[in-house]
Design an enzyme around this catalytic site. Sequence first.
Site, PDB file in Angstrom:
ATOM      1  N   LYS A 183       0.835  -1.207   0.000  1.00 22.15           N
ATOM      2  CA  LYS A 183       0.000   0.000   0.000  1.00 22.15           C
ATOM      3  C   LYS A 183       0.871   1.260   0.000  1.00 22.15           C
ATOM      4  O   LYS A 183       0.552   2.246  -0.663  1.00 22.15           O
ATOM      5  CB  LYS A 183      -0.942   0.005   1.216  1.00 22.15           C
ATOM      6  CG  LYS A 183      -2.087  -0.996   1.106  1.00 22.15           C
ATOM      7  CD  LYS A 183      -3.113  -0.514   0.115  1.00 22.15           C
ATOM      8  CE  LYS A 183      -4.335  -1.374  -0.088  1.00 22.15           C
ATOM      9  NZ  LYS A 183      -4.216  -2.798  -0.148  1.00 22.15           N
ATOM     10  N   LYS A 201      -5.226 -15.633 -12.621  1.00 18.89           N
ATOM     11  CA  LYS A 201      -6.548 -15.993 -12.105  1.00 18.89           C
ATOM     12  C   LYS A 201      -7.527 -14.861 -12.381  1.00 18.89           C
ATOM     13  O   LYS A 201      -7.129 -13.736 -12.614  1.00 18.89           O
ATOM     14  CB  LYS A 201      -6.468 -16.169 -10.577  1.00 18.89           C
ATOM     15  CG  LYS A 201      -5.541 -17.261 -10.126  1.00 18.89           C
ATOM     16  CD  LYS A 201      -5.677 -17.465  -8.636  1.00 18.89           C
ATOM     17  CE  LYS A 201      -5.250 -16.235  -7.836  1.00 18.89           C
ATOM     18  NZ  LYS A 201      -5.348 -16.414  -6.373  1.00 18.89           N
ATOM     19  N   LYS A 254     -10.659  -8.951  -9.724  1.00 18.43           N
ATOM     20  CA  LYS A 254     -11.424  -7.748  -9.950  1.00 18.43           C
ATOM     21  C   LYS A 254     -10.601  -6.680 -10.656  1.00 18.43           C
ATOM     22  O   LYS A 254     -11.108  -5.935 -11.472  1.00 18.43           O
ATOM     23  CB  LYS A 254     -11.865  -7.215  -8.583  1.00 18.43           C
ATOM     24  CG  LYS A 254     -13.143  -6.461  -8.609  1.00 18.43           C
ATOM     25  CD  LYS A 254     -13.533  -6.084  -7.221  1.00 18.43           C
ATOM     26  CE  LYS A 254     -12.798  -4.857  -6.753  1.00 18.43           C
ATOM     27  NZ  LYS A 254     -13.265  -3.615  -7.365  1.00 18.43           N
TER      28      LYS A 254
END
Length: 335
Positions: free
Chosen positions: A115, A198, A201
């Site tokens: 982050k 995979k 989102k």
Amino acid sequence: MEKKKEIVMSGIRPTGFLHLGNYFGAIRNYVKMQEQFECYFMVADLHSLTTHPDTKELKTNVERVLAENIACGLNPEKAALYCQSHVYETSELYLYLNMLAYKGELEKTVTFKDKVRQHPENVNAGLLTYPVLQTADIIIHKAKYVPVGKDQEQHLEMARNFANRFNHRYGEIFHEPVAYNDNNAALVKVPSLDGAGKMSKSENGMSTLFLSDEDEMIRKKVMKAKTDSGPTQPNTPKPDYIDNIFGLMQLVSAPEVIAKFEADYNNCNIRYGDLKKQLAEDMVNFISPIREKINSILPDKKYLKEVMEMGAEKANKSANATMKLVREAIGLKYY
Ligand code: TRP
């Protein structure tokens, strides 16, 4: 007397728009676990404030994630399905645990470092102590099993450390939570439609099937999956992107159908157009009832409110009981 069920807890980020990977990797297991365990499934709305301080969309996102999980089979009568912000005592436990969490270990957390790299302008203390809040979520219910993906294992290890530290300092209240997946969920692979990685989102939206995708969109996405002119030698190993199409079939198609296409592949007379048409129809049949259910739940604000209230009541009952013990153990009881 009925044997007391073991306790399961997990958090779901309210990012909305669940996809097929979420279904097979997580939700399907929650649905099974709710039959066997005492389950607490929580929408992590407070955690979302660490990265999304703008709350304009929060309510919509929370409602969507609830509707999507219920549409997949989570039963608010069986599991406690609740919002993190409705259990105020989580924030209290978070505060106590923060006194036992060291800056050095928090700074070493992989998710924190990611982050910091992604958003150097928003390195707030909430982000640094994210794993402490997650620990509070879990141990406030004295949960034993936490169904989460691999990316959460470090947080679970930290949760065990914080729980043990609390116990050593103030007395044995908590036990160690462990990551747990029913039926080897971690092994279920839901490949992306573009042949690499995979479904997720954040990936290109065309390579991920969402549970709210319309039928035509599902067909369009499946038909765009990469293929080639087919094998020329019998029993050739499949290239990744073809293997992925078969992998997706494993999730939704009938065994005889898969066997037929496997045989066609091995005999070099496979027609990829037919394979994808079949997969597209099987995906439509799988996804459309879920989508319809999502769409019927979402506008029913009264029902969603009842779900949240029912969940909050169950979660608060469990949290209150733990926090009584916690305050006493710490010595925050003067009369
Ligand atoms: N951190 C988890 C995630 O990113 C979400 C979460 C919040 C969670 N609290 C939790 C998961 C408690 C398990 C248990 O997906």
